[in-house]
Design a protein around this motif. Structure first.
Motif, PDB file in Angstrom:
ATOM      1  N   PHE A  26      40.851  72.075  41.740  1.00  0.00           N
ATOM      2  CA  PHE A  26      42.283  72.030  41.679  1.00  0.00           C
ATOM      3  C   PHE A  26      42.768  72.174  40.189  1.00  0.00           C
ATOM      4  O   PHE A  26      44.103  72.055  39.785  1.00  0.00           O
ATOM      5  CB  PHE A  26      43.164  70.884  42.318  1.00  0.00           C
ATOM      6  CG  PHE A  26      43.058  71.066  43.644  1.00  0.00           C
ATOM      7  CD1 PHE A  26      44.067  71.751  44.250  1.00  0.00           C
ATOM      8  CD2 PHE A  26      42.217  70.534  44.424  1.00  0.00           C
ATOM      9  CE1 PHE A  26      44.171  72.160  45.704  1.00  0.00           C
ATOM     10  CE2 PHE A  26      42.397  70.509  45.771  1.00  0.00           C
ATOM     11  CZ  PHE A  26      43.148  71.386  46.288  1.00  0.00           C
TER      12      PHE A  26
ATOM     13  N   PHE B 250      54.446  82.667  48.084  1.00  0.00           N
ATOM     14  CA  PHE B 250      52.763  82.496  48.093  1.00  0.00           C
ATOM     15  C   PHE B 250      52.103  83.204  49.364  1.00  0.00           C
ATOM     16  O   PHE B 250      51.170  83.709  49.260  1.00  0.00           O
ATOM     17  CB  PHE B 250      52.543  80.941  47.963  1.00  0.00           C
ATOM     18  CG  PHE B 250      51.085  80.647  48.238  1.00  0.00           C
ATOM     19  CD1 PHE B 250      50.260  80.433  47.355  1.00  0.00           C
ATOM     20  CD2 PHE B 250      50.639  79.973  49.425  1.00  0.00           C
ATOM     21  CE1 PHE B 250      48.676  80.023  47.560  1.00  0.00           C
ATOM     22  CE2 PHE B 250      49.212  80.042  49.673  1.00  0.00           C
ATOM     23  CZ  PHE B 250      48.373  79.898  48.880  1.00  0.00           C
TER      24      PHE B 250
ATOM     25  N   ILE C 272      44.549  78.827  45.326  1.00  0.00           N
ATOM     26  CA  ILE C 272      44.781  78.310  44.148  1.00  0.00           C
ATOM     27  C   ILE C 272      44.878  79.101  42.929  1.00  0.00           C
ATOM     28  O   ILE C 272      45.978  79.143  42.164  1.00  0.00           O
ATOM     29  CB  ILE C 272      43.373  77.149  43.715  1.00  0.00           C
ATOM     30  CG1 ILE C 272      43.384  75.962  44.625  1.00  0.00           C
ATOM     31  CG2 ILE C 272      43.851  76.694  42.291  1.00  0.00           C
ATOM     32  CD1 ILE C 272      42.233  75.327  44.256  1.00  0.00           C
ATOM     33  N   ASN C 273      44.250  80.376  42.937  1.00  0.00           N
ATOM     34  CA  ASN C 273      44.584  81.492  41.856  1.00  0.00           C
ATOM     35  C   ASN C 273      45.796  81.919  42.236  1.00  0.00           C
ATOM     36  O   ASN C 273      46.489  82.471  41.184  1.00  0.00           O
ATOM     37  CB  ASN C 273      43.289  82.338  42.187  1.00  0.00           C
ATOM     38  CG  ASN C 273      42.065  82.056  41.254  1.00  0.00           C
ATOM     39  OD1 ASN C 273      41.882  82.628  40.351  1.00  0.00           O
ATOM     40  ND2 ASN C 273      41.264  81.297  42.056  1.00  0.00           N
TER      41      ASN C 273
ATOM     42  N   ASP D 215      56.833  78.921  48.060  1.00  0.00           N
ATOM     43  CA  ASP D 215      55.994  78.517  49.282  1.00  0.00           C
ATOM     44  C   ASP D 215      55.872  79.887  49.923  1.00  0.00           C
ATOM     45  O   ASP D 215      54.728  80.637  50.293  1.00  0.00           O
ATOM     46  CB  ASP D 215      56.425  77.531  50.004  1.00  0.00           C
ATOM     47  CG  ASP D 215      56.223  76.372  49.161  1.00  0.00           C
ATOM     48  OD1 ASP D 215      55.161  75.523  49.361  1.00  0.00           O
ATOM     49  OD2 ASP D 215      57.215  75.944  48.532  1.00  0.00           O
TER      50      ASP D 215
ATOM     51  N   SER E 208      48.496  80.620  43.451  1.00  0.00           N
ATOM     52  CA  SER E 208      49.597  79.742  43.028  1.00  0.00           C
ATOM     53  C   SER E 208      49.728  79.910  41.531  1.00  0.00           C
ATOM     54  O   SER E 208      50.905  79.897  41.030  1.00  0.00           O
ATOM     55  CB  SER E 208      49.445  78.270  43.511  1.00  0.00           C
ATOM     56  OG  SER E 208      49.111  78.261  44.943  1.00  0.00           O
ATOM     57  N   PHE E 209      48.586  79.708  41.063  1.00  0.00           N
ATOM     58  CA  PHE E 209      48.728  79.775  39.418  1.00  0.00           C
ATOM     59  C   PHE E 209      49.085  81.168  38.851  1.00  0.00           C
ATOM     60  O   PHE E 209      50.087  81.142  38.113  1.00  0.00           O
ATOM     61  CB  PHE E 209      46.906  79.700  38.980  1.00  0.00           C
ATOM     62  CG  PHE E 209      47.082  79.377  37.579  1.00  0.00           C
ATOM     63  CD1 PHE E 209      47.403  78.409  36.831  1.00  0.00           C
ATOM     64  CD2 PHE E 209      46.646  80.535  36.791  1.00  0.00           C
ATOM     65  CE1 PHE E 209      47.166  78.179  35.453  1.00  0.00           C
ATOM     66  CE2 PHE E 209      46.414  80.456  35.203  1.00  0.00           C
ATOM     67  CZ  PHE E 209      46.771  79.455  34.678  1.00  0.00           C
TER      68      PHE E 209
ATOM     69  N   GLY F  75      45.639  74.692  39.223  1.00  0.00           N
ATOM     70  CA  GLY F  75      46.602  75.161  40.357  1.00  0.00           C
ATOM     71  C   GLY F  75      47.617  73.764  40.550  1.00  0.00           C
ATOM     72  O   GLY F  75      48.730  73.920  40.967  1.00  0.00           O
TER      73      GLY F  75
ATOM     74  N   SER G 149      49.260  73.829  44.782  1.00  0.00           N
ATOM     75  CA  SER G 149      48.655  74.725  45.378  1.00  0.00           C
ATOM     76  C   SER G 149      48.170  74.281  46.630  1.00  0.00           C
ATOM     77  O   SER G 149      47.928  75.166  47.769  1.00  0.00           O
ATOM     78  CB  SER G 149      47.376  75.176  44.521  1.00  0.00           C
ATOM     79  OG  SER G 149      46.647  73.960  44.218  1.00  0.00           O
TER      80      SER G 149
ATOM     81  N   ASN H 266      51.138  74.626  49.023  1.00  0.00           N
ATOM     82  CA  ASN H 266      51.134  76.071  49.440  1.00  0.00           C
ATOM     83  C   ASN H 266      50.489  76.405  50.570  1.00  0.00           C
ATOM     84  O   ASN H 266      50.617  77.034  51.556  1.00  0.00           O
ATOM     85  CB  ASN H 266      50.709  76.801  48.416  1.00  0.00           C
ATOM     86  CG  ASN H 266      52.016  76.892  47.094  1.00  0.00           C
ATOM     87  OD1 ASN H 266      51.520  77.172  45.994  1.00  0.00           O
ATOM     88  ND2 ASN H 266      53.112  76.553  47.315  1.00  0.00           N
TER      89      ASN H 266
END
Length: 323
Positions: free
Chosen positions: A183, A268, A228-229, A265, A231-232, A186, A190, A193
């Motif tokens: 994490f 996402f 996670i990617n 969200d 979200s980032f 993120g 994340s 999400n």
């Protein structure tokens, strides 16, 4: 030899999990880089399904064609919108002076725009979102541990809950036996999400988790780390780390906050589904993940710049969630 491994996709018929191949990747610690390549990965060997019926093959082919035409159609719309915008901006009309549409590059990531005057509702929702973004994931926090447990139960309702450090977490697409180590860039949002996706669009979530759509690559992207990617990537695309977003996509997103307090969200979820559709059309494999992520960002930026888009549900790619 490193104990971490590059994991191949576990086919639904590969019940024993097979053995593992090894593949070295470099560490990436900077927060301005995609997170997927920062550790070695461990993939199960792919095994081909047998006894596939002709009906299954035809259904799969039709699904691929629908995905292809959906993305092609949205690209055409975005290009027409850009063309019309260029005409308006080039004409020196009053509208061009009043309405800042698309200037500079089509992606809008490099062009700064004047700050948006926020309504009290937009301001409150943006502040709340930034509070969420500021929370790092803490593996020792009981709240964050409970969220991981919730994600597991939403993902695998019929499977027993593993311990917080277990090789079983790799089935969800974590890079190692301890999800908390994935994490870094993120943050806790994340994970939120992913939970939101599982609860709000359960069918689309399960299809992505189990890679049910299309012809999959032998080396698939790991589901959880891909989330996670994404979200980032959205934080960067929307310029949410600045005081007031100054990119075209950031301005469009502020408008979306007027209609939806969970706009980030929902975006996402759209981005994740769009990434998978791009993945299938490009016939990508693990080493091409970052390229697919970039093309996903570009497609989202084009769609957010469309004139009739005021909420996440107006995005053409939102329709992918309902397939």
């Amino acid at each position: 030899m490193s104990s971490r491994t590059l994991r191949r996709r576990l086919h639904h018929g590969d019940v024993d999990g097979g053995r593992y191949d090894r593949y070295e990747t470099s560490r990436i610690d900077a927060l301005n880089e995609p997170l997927l390549g920062d550790r070695d990965h461990d993939y199960n060997k792919h095994s081909e399904s047998e006894g596939q019926s002709l009906l299954d093959i035809l259904d799969e082919q039709r699904s691929k064609e629908r995905l292809h035409w959906t993305l092609l159609f949205t690209n055409v719309i975005a290009q027409w919108a850009q063309w019309l915008a260029n005409i308006v901006l080039g004409s020196g009309s009053v509208l061009a002076r009043i309405v800042p549409f698309i200037s500079g590059s089509q992606n809008g990531a490099n062009g700064s725009l004047p700050p948006v005057l926020l309504s009290p509702l937009q301001d409150a929702r943006l502040k709340y979102l930034k509070q969420r973004l500021s929370v790092p994931f803490d593996g020792t926090s009981s709240e964050h541990q409970d969220a991981l447990i919730q994600l597991w139960r939403l993902s695998y309702p019929d499977r027993p809950l593993p311990s917080l450090k277990s090789e079983v977490w790799k089935d969800m697409g974590w890079q190692g036996s301890d999800p908390s180590t994935d994490f870094r860039g993120g943050g806790f949002i994340s994970l939120e999400n992913l939970i939101f996706f599982a609860k709000t669009y359960p069918e689309a979530f399960q299809n992505l988790l189990h890679k049910r759509d299309g012809d999959r690559s032998e080396w698939e992207y790991p589901f959880a780390v891909a989330g996670i990617n994404i979200s980032f990537m959205l934080v960067q695309m929307l310029d949410l780390q600045s005081g007031n977003p100054s990119t075209m996509a950031g301005h469009c997103f502020l408008g979306m906050l007027s209609h939806d307090d969970m706009a980030f969200d929902n975006l996402f979820c759209v981005a994740f589904k769009l990434l998978d559709a791009q993945w299938l059309i490009k016939r990508a494999s693990y080493m091409e993940f970052n390229d697919v992520l970039k093309s996903t960002r570009s497609q989202l930026e084009r769609e957010m710049a469309l004139e009739d888009v005021s909420s996440v549900k107006d995005l053409p790619a939102y329709n992918l969630l309902r397939r």
